[in-house]
Scaffold this motif. Structure first.
Motif, mmCIF file in Angstrom:
data_model
loop_
_atom_site.group_PDB
_atom_site.id
_atom_site.type_symbol
_atom_site.label_atom_id
_atom_site.label_comp_id
_atom_site.label_asym_id
_atom_site.label_seq_id
_atom_site.Cartn_x
_atom_site.Cartn_y
_atom_site.Cartn_z
ATOM 1 N N SER A 1 0.824 -1.209 0.000
ATOM 2 C CA SER A 1 0.000 0.000 0.000
ATOM 3 C C SER A 1 0.864 1.268 0.000
ATOM 4 C CB SER A 1 -0.906 -0.024 1.237
ATOM 5 O OG SER A 1 -1.889 0.943 1.131
ATOM 6 N N PHE A 2 1.980 1.212 0.702
ATOM 7 C CA PHE A 2 2.899 2.367 0.747
ATOM 8 C C PHE A 2 3.370 2.717 -0.675
ATOM 9 C CE2 PHE A 2 7.394 3.816 1.281
ATOM 10 C CZ PHE A 2 7.107 5.057 1.826
ATOM 11 N N TYR A 3 3.776 1.697 -1.440
ATOM 12 C CA TYR A 3 4.231 1.953 -2.815
ATOM 13 C C TYR A 3 3.072 2.363 -3.709
ATOM 14 C CZ TYR A 3 8.863 0.399 -1.630
ATOM 15 O OH TYR A 3 10.115 0.324 -1.067
ATOM 16 N N PHE A 4 1.912 1.762 -3.454
ATOM 17 C CA PHE A 4 0.749 2.114 -4.270
ATOM 18 C C PHE A 4 0.375 3.588 -4.065
ATOM 19 C CE2 PHE A 4 -3.922 1.866 -5.231
ATOM 20 C CZ PHE A 4 -3.768 1.642 -6.584
ATOM 21 N N HIS A 5 0.461 4.049 -2.825
ATOM 22 C CA HIS A 5 0.157 5.465 -2.568
ATOM 23 C C HIS A 5 1.174 6.391 -3.246
ATOM 24 C CE1 HIS A 5 -2.801 4.059 0.307
ATOM 25 N NE2 HIS A 5 -3.189 5.290 0.511
ATOM 26 N N GLN A 6 2.376 5.905 -3.463
ATOM 27 C CA GLN A 6 3.364 6.740 -4.160
ATOM 28 C C GLN A 6 3.021 6.861 -5.640
ATOM 29 O OE1 GLN A 6 7.227 5.075 -3.270
ATOM 30 N NE2 GLN A 6 7.306 6.099 -1.290
ATOM 31 N N MET A 7 2.529 5.767 -6.220
ATOM 32 C CA MET A 7 2.281 5.788 -7.665
ATOM 33 C C MET A 7 0.892 6.318 -8.024
ATOM 34 S SD MET A 7 1.356 1.855 -8.899
ATOM 35 C CE MET A 7 1.542 2.240 -10.596
ATOM 36 N N ALA A 8 -0.068 6.210 -7.098
ATOM 37 C CA ALA A 8 -1.456 6.550 -7.420
ATOM 38 C C ALA A 8 -1.719 8.037 -7.210
ATOM 39 C CB ALA A 8 -2.422 5.712 -6.577
ATOM 40 N N VAL B 1 -3.994 2.581 -17.880
ATOM 41 C CA VAL B 1 -4.422 3.691 -17.017
ATOM 42 C C VAL B 1 -3.467 4.875 -17.204
ATOM 43 C CG1 VAL B 1 -4.809 4.398 -14.606
ATOM 44 C CG2 VAL B 1 -5.360 2.064 -15.333
ATOM 45 N N PRO B 2 -4.011 6.093 -17.426
ATOM 46 C CA PRO B 2 -3.138 7.260 -17.632
ATOM 47 C C PRO B 2 -2.178 7.493 -16.461
ATOM 48 C CG PRO B 2 -5.446 7.823 -18.045
ATOM 49 C CD PRO B 2 -5.430 6.426 -17.503
ATOM 50 N N LYS B 3 -1.030 8.066 -16.820
ATOM 51 C CA LYS B 3 0.030 8.296 -15.829
ATOM 52 C C LYS B 3 -0.431 9.172 -14.656
ATOM 53 C CE LYS B 3 4.810 9.711 -15.700
ATOM 54 N NZ LYS B 3 6.077 9.787 -16.360
ATOM 55 N N ALA B 4 -1.367 10.082 -14.928
ATOM 56 C CA ALA B 4 -1.852 10.961 -13.850
ATOM 57 C C ALA B 4 -2.526 10.136 -12.741
ATOM 58 C CB ALA B 4 -2.840 11.976 -14.408
ATOM 59 N N LEU C 1 -1.992 6.430 -12.407
ATOM 60 C CA LEU C 1 -1.017 5.442 -11.924
ATOM 61 C C LEU C 1 0.306 5.708 -12.627
ATOM 62 C CD1 LEU C 1 -3.082 2.086 -11.894
ATOM 63 C CD2 LEU C 1 -2.518 3.549 -9.944
ATOM 64 N N ASP C 2 1.264 6.172 -11.873
ATOM 65 C CA ASP C 2 2.551 6.539 -12.460
ATOM 66 C C ASP C 2 3.536 5.383 -12.333
ATOM 67 O OD1 ASP C 2 4.904 7.635 -13.267
ATOM 68 O OD2 ASP C 2 4.688 9.493 -12.110
ATOM 69 N N LYS C 3 3.714 4.668 -13.459
ATOM 70 C CA LYS C 3 4.585 3.474 -13.448
ATOM 71 C C LYS C 3 6.053 3.832 -13.228
ATOM 72 C CE LYS C 3 0.832 2.461 -15.855
ATOM 73 N NZ LYS C 3 0.012 3.502 -16.519
ATOM 74 N N ASP C 4 6.395 5.112 -13.412
ATOM 75 C CA ASP C 4 7.788 5.491 -13.153
ATOM 76 C C ASP C 4 8.067 5.516 -11.647
ATOM 77 O OD1 ASP C 4 8.255 5.736 -15.808
ATOM 78 O OD2 ASP C 4 7.811 7.891 -15.875
ATOM 79 N N LYS C 5 7.019 5.612 -10.861
ATOM 80 C CA LYS C 5 7.218 5.637 -9.397
ATOM 81 C C LYS C 5 7.189 4.232 -8.800
ATOM 82 C CE LYS C 5 5.738 10.361 -8.670
ATOM 83 N NZ LYS C 5 4.565 11.212 -8.442
ATOM 84 N N SER C 6 6.281 3.394 -9.308
ATOM 85 C CA SER C 6 6.215 2.000 -8.853
ATOM 86 C C SER C 6 5.354 1.250 -9.861
ATOM 87 C CB SER C 6 5.588 1.928 -7.460
ATOM 88 O OG SER C 6 5.552 0.593 -6.994
#
Ligand code: A3P
Length: 288
Positions: free
Chosen positions: A131-138, A235-238, A240-245
């Motif tokens: 969840s910690f990583y998901f919150h970084q990317m979402a 899903v658009p980067k705004a 879910l940002d795959k560069d973050k996780s």
């Protein structure tokens, strides 16, 4: 989006406004469950997307059409989210649905139906890390802060869907008898074919060993990661940002060991143990 706009409160639970609305929650409350529906209930970051892959294959005897042509959020929609209303008329029976809701938010028709439930539980230490990583990317979730800060939020239930312990307790107390089975994420990681057999038996499906192996292959972390209908790459980067996780980030049991200090482990154990101390059930994992 400001932090205030990211969540709505529903019966005291924080729900992301990106996927929930007053209309979707009303639709969920008025939803008519059918006897042959299958509901996977999963606290966030415990294997929801995995069940969105597993269930259609188990219910259709390994037919790959759904998982290769329909994005997971439309093929096995969330009961409480906005997509359900848009796709429900196109869903063929037996329908598979997922939910992050606690038991007491199930609609009236759920209680009168015979719909079966598979509750997937994951070691909360790994839920926290995921969840910690998901919150970084979402982009639609609030900034988690440091790992330590996020741990406090998680333990206090200041996260989407509230406390992990409340969620588990609600379903453990549901007394649904043979309508519910509990399975762990760890069981699925350790021996997916065996977990699939257990679920298929529960759902009354008589699948051959060959079909189980085929489903297991298509539900492996590696295969799902390369399935554009399941890896959230659309899903658009705004959002879910795959560069973050990555959404399909590690897919293992025990990643918490790379993140918890000994002080954090003690704090985590103490809170979870206290919240479950009067419960008649025990956890399938040690929290040590
Ligand atoms: P990690 O972040 O630990 O990798 P949810 O779908 O409920 O949001 O849960 C996401 C978690 O389930 C992620 O965990 C993701 O990698 C994991 N997951 C999804 N599909 C998986 C699979 N086939 N095998 C193992 N883990 C999987």
């Amino acid at each position: 989006m400001s932090s205030d706009e990211m969540y709505m409160l529903y019966h005291g639970l924080m729900l992301p406004t990106a996927a929930h609305s007053l209309e979707s929650l009303k639709f969920a409350q008025e939803f008519t469950f059918k006897d042959d529906d299958v509901l996977a209930v999963v606290y966030p970051k415990s294997g929801t997307a995995w069940m969105q892959e597993v269930l259609p294959l188990l219910l259709n005897g390994g037919d790959l059409t759904l998982i290769q042509t329909i994005p997971n959020w439309d093929r096995v929609p969330w009961l409480e989210e906005t997509r359900l209303e848009l796709v429900v008329d196109k869903m063929a029976s037996p329908r598979a649905i997922v939910s992050h809701f606690p038991y007491h938010l199930m609609p009236p028709s759920f209680h009168t139906s015979k719909a079966k439930v598979i509750y997937v539980m994951r070691n909360p230490k790994d839920v926290l890390v995921s969840s910690f990583y998901f919150h970084q990317m979402a982009g639609f979730l609030s900034d988690p802060g440091t790992f330590d800060e996020f741990m406090n939020k998680f333990l206090e239930g200041r996260v989407m869907l509230g406390k992990w312990t409340d969620h588990l307790k609600s379903w453990k107390h549901s007394e649904l008898g043979d309508r519910i089975m509990f399975i762990t994420y760890e069981e699925m990681v350790q021996d997916l074919p065996a977990a699939l057999r257990r679920m298929s038996d529960f759902l009354g499906r008589d699948l051959s060993e060959e079909t189980i192996q085929k489903i297991s292959h298509h539900c492996s972390f590696k295969t799902m990661k390369s399935n554009s209908m399941s890896n959230f790459s659309m899903v658009p980067k705004a959002y879910l940002d795959k560069d973050k996780s990555a959404f399909l980030r590690k897919g293992v049991a025990g990643d918490w060991k790379n993140h918890f200090s000994s002080e954090q482990l003690a704090r985590f154990q103490s809170v979870i143990h206290k919240e479950l101390e009067n419960e008649s059930f025990t956890l399938p994992w040690s929290l040590d």
